[in-house]
Design an enzyme around this catalytic site. Structure first.
Site: not given
Length: 168
Positions: A75, A35
Site C-alpha cells: 500500500k 489494489s
C-alpha cells in the site's frame, strides 16, 4: 574430514550470507491483486528494502509492505502519526491543508477519521491506501497500521523486465 570442510566452507559461507541478506536486508516480494494499479501491476516482482526504516522515517506516499496475519500487502502511506486526514471532493487534506498527490490513483470517496473514533492518527501508526481506491483493502477498512507491521519499503520492480525500475 578436514579436506571435506575446507571444500564445503565457501558454499556454507555463501549460503549463510544469502540467507542473512534475505532475512534482514532485502528480499523479493510479489504484488498480489489490483489494489495498487496503475503504479504496480498484479504479479509484479519488487525488491523489499527491510533495513532503511531502521535509519529513516516512513514518509508520506512511500510504498510499503505490511504484514497482516498470514499475508503481506502493498500500500501507499498517506497519513503519518499525529495527523488529521480527510478526503473531500477527491482531494487529500492533512490537518486541514490540501496536499497534492503526484501519482495516479482512482477516485477516492469522501471520508475522515471520525469512523475510527479518533481525531488523529495514533502515535507509531499510519494510514495507508491502495492507488486503485475502488478495489483496495486498506486503512479505510483495516484501520490504522502500527509501525511494527510495516516490513519495509518497496519501490523497485525487477520483473517483468518491461516494468523494470523505480516506482513512486
Amino acid at each position: 574430514m578436514k579436506k571435506f570442510l575446507k571444500e564445503v566452507w565457501p558454499y556454507i559461507l555463501v549460503l549463510s550470507t544469502v540467507v542473512f541478506i534475505k532475512a534482514f536486508i532485502v528480499s523479493p516480494i510479489r504484488v498480489n491483486g489490483p489494489s495498487m494499479q496503475e503504479t504496480l501491476q498484479h504479479k509484479d516482482i519488487m525488491i523489499l528494502d527491510k533495513i532503511s526504516y531502521r535509519f529513516q522515517k516512513v514518509k508520506r506516499f512511500d510504498i510499503v509492505v505490511i504484514h497482516l496475519d498470514e499475508e503481506d500487502i502493498i500500500k501507499r502511506v498517506v497519513g503519518l502519526p499525529g495527523e488529521k486526514i480527510e478526503y473531500k471532493d477527491q482531494k487529500l487534506y492533512i490537518n486541514g491543508e490540501y496536499v497534492k498527490e503526484d501519482f495516479y490513483h482512482e477516485e477516492t470517496d469522501d471520508f475522515d477519521l471520525s469512523k475510527f473514533k479518533s481525531k488523529t492518527i495514533p502515535k507509531d501508526s499510519y494510514f495507508v491506501l491502495g492507488d486503485n481506491r475502488v478495489e483496495s483493502l486498506d486503512s479505510r477498512v483495516l484501520g490504522f497500521i502500527p509501525k511494527k507491521r510495516i516490513k519495509g519499503h518497496a519501490t523497485f520492480t525487477i520483473l517483468p523486465f518491461s516494468r523494470w525500475g523505480e516506482k513512486k
